[in-house]
Scaffold this active site. Structure first.
Site, PDB file in Angstrom:
ATOM      1  N   PRO A 193       3.093  12.740  -1.370  1.00  0.00           N
ATOM      2  CA  PRO A 193       3.566  11.451  -0.853  1.00  0.00           C
ATOM      3  C   PRO A 193       4.679  10.884  -1.719  1.00  0.00           C
ATOM      4  O   PRO A 193       4.876  11.317  -2.862  1.00  0.00           O
ATOM      5  CB  PRO A 193       2.302  10.563  -0.907  1.00  0.00           C
ATOM      6  CG  PRO A 193       1.156  11.505  -1.066  1.00  0.00           C
ATOM      7  CD  PRO A 193       1.677  12.701  -1.772  1.00  0.00           C
ATOM      8  N   GLY A 195       6.627   8.759  -4.350  1.00  0.00           N
ATOM      9  CA  GLY A 195       6.260   8.055  -5.569  1.00  0.00           C
ATOM     10  C   GLY A 195       5.226   8.724  -6.432  1.00  0.00           C
ATOM     11  O   GLY A 195       4.729   8.116  -7.383  1.00  0.00           O
ATOM     12  N   THR A 196       4.879   9.976  -6.145  1.00  0.00           N
ATOM     13  CA  THR A 196       3.833  10.641  -6.925  1.00  0.00           C
ATOM     14  C   THR A 196       4.380  11.411  -8.119  1.00  0.00           C
ATOM     15  O   THR A 196       3.595  11.956  -8.897  1.00  0.00           O
ATOM     16  CB  THR A 196       3.030  11.598  -6.024  1.00  0.00           C
ATOM     17  OG1 THR A 196       3.935  12.460  -5.319  1.00  0.00           O
ATOM     18  CG2 THR A 196       2.203  10.819  -5.017  1.00  0.00           C
ATOM     19  N   THR A 199      10.053  14.342  -8.457  1.00  0.00           N
ATOM     20  CA  THR A 199      11.342  14.408  -9.158  1.00  0.00           C
ATOM     21  C   THR A 199      11.157  14.273 -10.662  1.00  0.00           C
ATOM     22  O   THR A 199      11.865  14.924 -11.443  1.00  0.00           O
ATOM     23  CB  THR A 199      12.275  13.308  -8.627  1.00  0.00           C
ATOM     24  OG1 THR A 199      12.384  13.431  -7.201  1.00  0.00           O
ATOM     25  CG2 THR A 199      13.660  13.432  -9.237  1.00  0.00           C
ATOM     26  N   HIS A 414      -9.807 -18.300   9.956  1.00  0.00           N
ATOM     27  CA  HIS A 414      -9.416 -16.924  10.286  1.00  0.00           C
ATOM     28  C   HIS A 414      -9.760 -15.972   9.139  1.00  0.00           C
ATOM     29  O   HIS A 414     -10.407 -14.931   9.345  1.00  0.00           O
ATOM     30  CB  HIS A 414      -7.911 -16.891  10.583  1.00  0.00           C
ATOM     31  CG  HIS A 414      -7.405 -15.557  11.027  1.00  0.00           C
ATOM     32  ND1 HIS A 414      -7.149 -15.254  12.344  1.00  0.00           N
ATOM     33  CD2 HIS A 414      -7.108 -14.431  10.326  1.00  0.00           C
ATOM     34  CE1 HIS A 414      -6.723 -14.007  12.440  1.00  0.00           C
ATOM     35  NE2 HIS A 414      -6.666 -13.487  11.226  1.00  0.00           N
ATOM     36  N   GLU A 415      -9.349 -16.328   7.921  1.00  0.00           N
ATOM     37  CA  GLU A 415      -9.604 -15.444   6.779  1.00  0.00           C
ATOM     38  C   GLU A 415     -11.084 -15.406   6.430  1.00  0.00           C
ATOM     39  O   GLU A 415     -11.603 -14.361   6.013  1.00  0.00           O
ATOM     40  CB  GLU A 415      -8.781 -15.889   5.567  1.00  0.00           C
ATOM     41  CG  GLU A 415      -7.281 -15.975   5.806  1.00  0.00           C
ATOM     42  CD  GLU A 415      -6.700 -14.691   6.352  1.00  0.00           C
ATOM     43  OE1 GLU A 415      -7.230 -13.606   6.059  1.00  0.00           O
ATOM     44  OE2 GLU A 415      -5.704 -14.769   7.101  1.00  0.00           O
ATOM     45  N   HIS A 418     -12.793 -12.815   8.598  1.00  0.00           N
ATOM     46  CA  HIS A 418     -12.617 -11.458   8.075  1.00  0.00           C
ATOM     47  C   HIS A 418     -13.576 -11.186   6.920  1.00  0.00           C
ATOM     48  O   HIS A 418     -14.236 -10.138   6.862  1.00  0.00           O
ATOM     49  CB  HIS A 418     -11.181 -11.278   7.580  1.00  0.00           C
ATOM     50  CG  HIS A 418     -10.164 -11.103   8.664  1.00  0.00           C
ATOM     51  ND1 HIS A 418     -10.320 -10.219   9.701  1.00  0.00           N
ATOM     52  CD2 HIS A 418      -8.955 -11.713   8.854  1.00  0.00           C
ATOM     53  CE1 HIS A 418      -9.251 -10.282  10.493  1.00  0.00           C
ATOM     54  NE2 HIS A 418      -8.414 -11.177  10.006  1.00  0.00           N
TER      55      HIS A 418
END
Length: 644
Positions: A193, A195-196, A199, A414-415, A418
């Site tokens: 993926p 950012g692992t 490079t 709402h939160e 959840h």
């Protein structure tokens, strides 16, 4: 750049000199006005007059010389001169030289050629290359003193380091492998993926290997001219052969190595020409002994199969997301350059950041340092790391956004919906934080943080996620009525629908359809795959799929409604806590779910403030529909809810 500027300045000076030499030569001596000349002629002071067009070179009887110009045509001039016995000499007009004539006639064409060369150099980015160097490789050869990165700077991917370290050992001691008949892989493809650290791992190879290291991006091959890509591939391998043994690193190889196929347009594909040349160079009729090709990509599924076969990329090294031990090692690497407070524990931060890549962790350390700098602190503490983690996970706070009390209350319900459903359904990730402070593009956020790294998810866990996703919308519906439900749950509905459809069509969680794959292939046309797509299901099967998806959502929707209805006192209490504190953490949520007084959050300005979240009756535990939630330490799936 400096050399080019000097070159153009020299050319400009030469051109100015040439123009000056080709220009009309100036007459020597002083200049006198025409009226004075006529007066001297009448006074019998002029001995000779040399006429060249409108210019007259005058010699007086006392041997003085000067030049004058006839302002207008004077028909009496010649008669006056002859009357006064002045010697009149006529000179032909000055003709330009042969060289000047050639230069003037060819100058426009030379100018156009020069402008064309200039623009060609600019388009090719060839500040120091010639106009015909389009086909030259853009690969840069790095030496030992140019790269300081080593394997010590790479953490969290021990298996990948071992795979690529073998290449470095072979280049240093090839005899140790050759005496056993072993051959080093010709190519290594690093997959993972974004950012692992793919490079970064290549940079470490360059820092460890004592051989020439060529680096190039996959997008550097193909440009505006036909045949440039293939020519650059040939030139790159020719340079590598001269420097063998060496390593070639191609970053983002999917830019040039994508699958060949139909595609769109039907014309000549320059990218395929480049890929064909790369296939031949890596393993064609002529071998490339001593050249190791390392490539990196996060899209291995789009690469051409001929590129992945043994003999080209013999080995694929998977550089995945780090586990908790790898995250701790990565954090320690990035913390070397940051002054840390004594309370910093990299292991605790690593456990609280599941799913973070190496780039995410580097960003986490940097954000924490920036928070400490804003507070004029000399060291970075755990408080700054917690703020940085919240910013990365949930987005930056938007405290300047103005919200009415009614909007805050609606967001709080709402939160809270959840969070309550997430605590009551089985196998759900624990609630980490709930806030009604706008973050990113959301008015509020409910964040669930997994307790460990996950590999897969059970059907029960997925259904719990669907119930939790609808908790916010249901809380609004129960409190305000169906006619006042807002659009804040649009993203929740989208995620829940996609999750339910995948459960039915891909993961075999439907009793009617069974464990069969019904999902259509989703390969993009431009990746070289066929334009036409076959349909693998009948209209009746598609209708059953829609029915199963709807039934799955309705079942979990009704479960979430029942849970909220049975725990309305907790819903109101959590809304009150959010309206008071704006952000509550896991300890405050524990108090609310147990119907205890809510402790204030850490750092709250009023330490004595508390909120009685229970009702007037005796405390009682919340009533879940299913069995109590059991933690699953192997799970890393998390949701950022609260599209409200």
């Amino acid at each position: 750049m400096a050399k080019n500027l000097i070159l153009w300045l020299v050319i400009a000076v030469v051109l100015m000199s040439v123009f000056q030499s080709f220009g009309p030569s100036e007459s020597n001596g002083r200049k006198v006005d025409y009226s004075t000349f006529l007066q001297e002629v009448n006074n019998d002071q002029v001995r000779e007059a040399r006429i060249n067009g409108r210019e007259i070179n005058v010699t007086k009887k006392d041997s003085n010389r000067y030049t004058t110009y006839i302002p207008v045509q004077d028909p009496k001039l010649l008669d006056n001169l002859l009357t006064k016995n002045v010697k009149v000499v006529g000179e032909p007009p000055e003709e330009p030289s042969l060289l000047a004539s050639i230069f003037i006639s060819w100058f426009p064409m030379l100018l156009l050629i020069g402008v064309w060369i200039f623009f060609m150099r600019q388009m090719q980015g060839g500040g120091g290359k010639g106009a015909m160097s389009f086909g030259k490789s853009k690969a840069r050869m790095l030496t030992e003193d140019q790269i300081k990165t080593t394997f010590a700077d790479v953490a969290g991917c021990d298996e990948a380091k071992e795979e690529v370290a073998e290449l470095v050992e072979y280049l240093r001691e090839p005899s140790r492998f050759q005496k056993l008949g072993g051959k080093i892989p010709k190519g290594v493809l690093m997959v993972g993926p974004p950012g692992t650290g793919k490079t970064l791992l290549a940079k470490a190879i360059a820092g460890e290997a004592k051989v020439p290291f060529f680096t190039i991006s996959g997008s550097d091959f193909v440009e505006m001219f036909v045949g440039v890509g293939a020519s650059r591939v040939r030139d790159m391998f020719e340079q590598a052969k001269k420097a063998a043994p060496c390593i070639i690193f191609i970053d983002e190889i999917d830019a040039v190595g994508r699958q060949r196929g139909a595609g769109l347009g039907g014309g000549h594909d320059e990218r395929e020409q480049t890929l064909n040349q790369m296939l031949v160079e890596m393993d064609g009729f002529e071998g490339n002994e001593g050249i190791i090709v390392i490539a990196a990509t996060n899209r291995p599924d789009v690469l051409d199969p001929a590129l992945l076969r043994p003999g080209r990329f013999d080995r694929q090294v998977v550089v995945g997301l780090p586990d908790v031990r790898g995250r701790e090692q990565i954090l320690k690497v990035h913390m070397r350059r940051v002054p840390l407070a004594p309370d910093i524990d990299a292991a605790i931060i690593a456990r609280g950041t599941p799913g973070f890549s190496g780039a995410d962790l580097a960003n986490l350390v940097n954000e924490a340092a920036l928070f400490a700098a804003r507070g004029n602190k000399r060291v970075v503490s755990m408080v700054e790391f917690e703020k940085a983690k919240d910013k990365i996970m949930m987005g930056a706070e938007r405290r300047s956004m103005v919200m009415t009390e009614a909007q805050k209350e609606s967001t709080a319900y709402h939160e809270a919906g959840h969070a309550i459903i997430g605590r009551l359904v089985p196998e759900h990730d624990p609630v980490h934080k709930v806030t009604i402070i706008p973050r990113g593009r959301a008015l509020g956020v409910t964040f669930f943080l997994p307790e460990g790294d996950a590999i897969s998810a059970s059907r029960q866990k997925l259904e719990s996620q669907i119930s939790t996703l609808y908790g916010g919308r249901l809380a609004e519906e129960i409190i305000y009525g169906p006619e006042h439900v807002s659009t804040g749950a649009s993203n929740d509905i989208k995620v829940a629908t996609n999750l339910a459809r995948n459960m039915v069509t891909q993961w075999g969680f439907s009793e009617k359809l069974g464990p069969l794959l019904y999902a259509e292939e989703e390969g993009e046309v431009f990746l070289g795959r066929s334009v036409a797509k076959a349909k693998h299901m009948s209209d009746e099967t598609a209708r059953i799929i829609d029915q199963e998806v709807k039934a799955l959502i309705e079942r979990n929707y009704n479960r979430a409604r029942q849970l909220l209805t049975d725990n309305m006192d907790i819903l109101h209490a959590m809304k009150d806590a959010l309206m008071k504190y704006e952000t509550i953490d896991a300890p405050q949520i524990d108090d609310l779910m147990a119907r205890r007084d809510v402790r204030p959050p850490a750092g709250w300005e009023e330490p004595g403030a508390s909120n009685n979240a229970g009702d007037n009756g005796s405390p009682k535990a919340p009533r879940p529909v299913d069995e109590p939630r059991t933690p699953n330490p192997g799970n890393t799936m998390s949701e950022q809810l609260g599209d409200k």
